[in-house]
Design a protein around this motif. Structure first.
Motif, PDB file in Angstrom:
ATOM      1  N   SER A 152       0.844  -1.196   0.000  1.00  0.00           N
ATOM      2  CA  SER A 152       0.000   0.000   0.000  1.00  0.00           C
ATOM      3  C   SER A 152       0.879   1.246   0.000  1.00  0.00           C
ATOM      4  N   GLN A 153       0.297   2.374  -0.374  1.00  0.00           N
ATOM      5  CA  GLN A 153       1.055   3.614  -0.514  1.00  0.00           C
ATOM      6  C   GLN A 153       1.777   3.994   0.770  1.00  0.00           C
ATOM      7  N   GLY A 154       1.152   3.728   1.905  1.00  0.00           N
ATOM      8  CA  GLY A 154       1.731   4.118   3.181  1.00  0.00           C
ATOM      9  C   GLY A 154       2.991   3.358   3.554  1.00  0.00           C
ATOM     10  N   THR A 157       9.292   1.339   2.300  1.00  0.00           N
ATOM     11  CA  THR A 157       9.837   0.183   3.018  1.00  0.00           C
ATOM     12  C   THR A 157       9.761  -1.080   2.168  1.00  0.00           C
ATOM     13  N   THR A 158       8.622  -1.309   1.559  1.00  0.00           N
ATOM     14  CA  THR A 158       8.441  -2.512   0.746  1.00  0.00           C
ATOM     15  C   THR A 158       9.338  -2.499  -0.481  1.00  0.00           C
ATOM     16  N   ALA A 159       9.473  -1.335  -1.125  1.00  0.00           N
ATOM     17  CA  ALA A 159      10.344  -1.234  -2.301  1.00  0.00           C
ATOM     18  C   ALA A 159      11.792  -1.529  -1.936  1.00  0.00           C
ATOM     19  N   ASN A 160      12.220  -1.050  -0.783  1.00  0.00           N
ATOM     20  CA  ASN A 160      13.586  -1.294  -0.309  1.00  0.00           C
ATOM     21  C   ASN A 160      13.816  -2.787  -0.096  1.00  0.00           C
ATOM     22  N   PHE A 161      12.897  -3.425   0.600  1.00  0.00           N
ATOM     23  CA  PHE A 161      13.038  -4.854   0.907  1.00  0.00           C
ATOM     24  C   PHE A 161      13.036  -5.698  -0.364  1.00  0.00           C
ATOM     25  N   LEU A 162      12.108  -5.414  -1.265  1.00  0.00           N
ATOM     26  CA  LEU A 162      12.020  -6.192  -2.501  1.00  0.00           C
ATOM     27  C   LEU A 162      13.283  -6.052  -3.348  1.00  0.00           C
ATOM     28  N   ASP A 178       8.120   4.539   7.666  1.00  0.00           N
ATOM     29  CA  ASP A 178       6.786   4.644   7.076  1.00  0.00           C
ATOM     30  C   ASP A 178       5.800   4.539   8.236  1.00  0.00           C
ATOM     31  N   LYS A 179       5.122   5.605   8.536  1.00  0.00           N
ATOM     32  CA  LYS A 179       4.295   5.658   9.754  1.00  0.00           C
ATOM     33  C   LYS A 179       3.184   4.614   9.773  1.00  0.00           C
ATOM     34  N   ALA A 180       2.714   4.223   8.586  1.00  0.00           N
ATOM     35  CA  ALA A 180       1.652   3.212   8.537  1.00  0.00           C
ATOM     36  C   ALA A 180       2.121   1.898   9.164  1.00  0.00           C
ATOM     37  N   GLY A 181       3.409   1.593   9.032  1.00  0.00           N
ATOM     38  CA  GLY A 181       3.947   0.360   9.592  1.00  0.00           C
ATOM     39  C   GLY A 181       4.103   0.400  11.098  1.00  0.00           C
ATOM     40  N   LEU A 182       4.250   1.610  11.644  1.00  0.00           N
ATOM     41  CA  LEU A 182       4.365   1.749  13.098  1.00  0.00           C
ATOM     42  C   LEU A 182       3.027   1.482  13.791  1.00  0.00           C
ATOM     43  N   TYR A 200       8.841  -0.240  15.606  1.00  0.00           N
ATOM     44  CA  TYR A 200       9.427  -0.787  14.386  1.00  0.00           C
ATOM     45  C   TYR A 200       8.370  -0.826  13.283  1.00  0.00           C
ATOM     46  N   VAL A 201       8.810  -0.611  12.062  1.00  0.00           N
ATOM     47  CA  VAL A 201       7.889  -0.593  10.922  1.00  0.00           C
ATOM     48  C   VAL A 201       7.594  -2.026  10.485  1.00  0.00           C
ATOM     49  N   VAL A 202       6.358  -2.445  10.653  1.00  0.00           N
ATOM     50  CA  VAL A 202       5.905  -3.774  10.227  1.00  0.00           C
ATOM     51  C   VAL A 202       5.370  -3.648   8.806  1.00  0.00           C
ATOM     52  N   PHE A 203       5.869  -4.478   7.892  1.00  0.00           N
ATOM     53  CA  PHE A 203       5.458  -4.336   6.491  1.00  0.00           C
ATOM     54  C   PHE A 203       5.148  -5.668   5.813  1.00  0.00           C
ATOM     55  N   GLY A 204       5.143  -6.752   6.566  1.00  0.00           N
ATOM     56  CA  GLY A 204       4.836  -8.041   5.954  1.00  0.00           C
ATOM     57  C   GLY A 204       4.473  -9.090   6.976  1.00  0.00           C
TER      58      GLY A 204
END
Length: 295
Positions: free
Chosen positions: A80-82, A86-91, A149-153, A194-198
Motif C-alpha cells: 500500500s502507498q503508506g 519500506t516494501t520497495a527497499n526490501f524487494l 513509514d508511519k503506517a507500519g508503526l 518498528y515498521v511492520v510491512f509483511g
C-alpha cells in the motif's frame, strides 16, 4: 498482502558439509566403478550393514550429509502507498536489482548470502546486515538510512510479522527481523517502535527451526544465512491455466489449497490478474479455507 517475497534459509557448517559430501561422492564413485569386481552393490545406499562394517576401514561414507537448506520462508508484503518506501527497499534487496552499496562499494545491495546474525529464542530472528554481517552495518537502496513509514508503526506484531530493525526513530537500512513469538508481553515492547510491512505466509516449520537454533543472548548455535531470495511473480497465463484445470477439489486438497490461497491473496492490480480470472478462481473457493497462520 499484495506482493510475495521469499528467503531460502540455510543452516550449518558449510566446510564440514563440503567435506562430508566429498567423502560420500568418492564412495559412490568408487562403488560405481568397481562394485562388480568385488561383488558389491553399485550404490552406497544398497550396502548391507556387514558390507559397510568391512568398508569402514577404508574411510568411506555411506550416507550423504544432511542438507544445509532448512526451507523457504514466503512473506506477503504490504504494498500500500503508506508502506511503499519500506516494501520497495526490501524487494530490491531480495532481487539485488540495485547493484552495489553506495557507502560500501565492495558490497552488493542484496540479501543473498547475508547472515541471520541474531536469533533470540522465543523472540525474534534478525538479519539483513549486507555490509558487515554482524548487526553493526547495513544500507538501504536509498544510500543509507531512511525514515519510518508511519503506517507500519501502527501495525500490531504477532508471530510471523516481518519488520525493519532500527537503532532508533527513522534509522531503517537493510536490517529486518521476523517475530518468533505470540507472547503479548514481548510483542507489546515492540509495537509502535518498528515498521511492520509483511507477514509470513509459508514456512512455519522453518520459523520453528530458527527458534530452535536461537539462544538467550541472540547468538545462533549454528551459522544461519540466506542462500536464496527474490520476488515471487504471478502471471495472468498461470492463473488462467489454474482456472481451466481446477475445481472445488483444489481447495479440499491441503497442498493445492495453500497455493490457491496465495493467488486469492494477491490484488488483481499487483499480480496483473484480469478481474474475470480472479472472479473465476474466487468462485472455486470456500470460506472455510484460508491461508494457514502460525499458532
Amino acid at each position: 498482502m499484495g506482493v510475495l517475497a521469499f528467503f531460502d534459509v540455510f543452516m550449518g557448517d558449510e566446510h564440514a558439509h563440503a567435506r562430508e559430501q566429498a567423502a560420500y561422492d568418492a564412495t559412490a564413485s568408487l562403488l560405481a566403478k568397481n562394485a562388480a569386481i568385488y561383488g558389491l552393490p553399485d550404490s552406497p545406499s544398497l550396502l548391507s550393514e556387514e558390507q559397510q562394517d568391512i568398508l569402514k576401514e577404508l574411510d568411506m561414507r555411506f550416507t550423504p550429509p544432511a542438507p544445509l537448506l532448512a526451507g523457504r520462508l514466503v512473506f506477503g508484503l504490504d504494498d500500500s502507498q503508506g508502506l511503499s518506501k519500506t516494501t520497495a527497499n526490501f524487494l530490491a534487496l531480495c532481487t539485488g536489482e540495485k547493484g552495489v552499496c553506495k557507502n560500501a562499494p565492495n558490497k552488493k545491495l542484496h540479501y543473498l548470502g547475508c547472515p541471520i546474525h541474531r536469533i533470540v529464542k522465543g523472540f525474534v530472528a534478525q538479519g539483513g546486515d549486507i555490509t558487515r554481517g554482524d548487526g553493526s552495518g547495513g544500507e538501504s537502496i536509498y544510500g543509507g538510512k531512511f525514515n519510518d513509514d508511519k503506517a507500519g508503526l501502527k501495525k500490531k506484531m504477532r508471530r510471523g510479522s516481518l519488520a525493519m530493525a532500527n537503532s532508533g526513530k527513522n534509522t531503517n537500512s537493510s536490517q529486518f527481523f521476523v517475530v518468533l513469538t505470540d507472547d503479548e508481553s514481548k510483542l507489546a515492547k515492540m509495537n509502535g517502535k518498528y515498521v511492520v510491512f509483511g507477514e509470513l505466509l509459508e514456512g512455519w516449520d522453518v520459523l520453528d527451526r530458527l527458534d530452535e537454533v536461537g539462544s538467550a543472548d541472540g547468538k545462533p548455535s549454528v551459522p544461519v544465512w540466506i542462500g536464496g531470495c527474490g520476488k515471487l511473480c504471478l502471471s495472468p497465463s498461470t492463473v488462467e491455466h489454474i482456472v481451466r484445470i481446477t475445481s472445488l477439489q483444489m481447495f479440499k486438497n491441503p497442498d493445492l489449497r495453500h497455493a490457491a490461497s496465495h493467488f486469492l491473496a494477491l490484488p488483481a492490480s499487483s499480480a496483473g490478474m484480469p478481474a474475470s480470472v480472479r472472479d473465476a478462481l474466487t468462485a472455486f473457493s470456500d470460506d472455510r479455507y484460508t491461508i494457514p497462520r502460525g499458532s
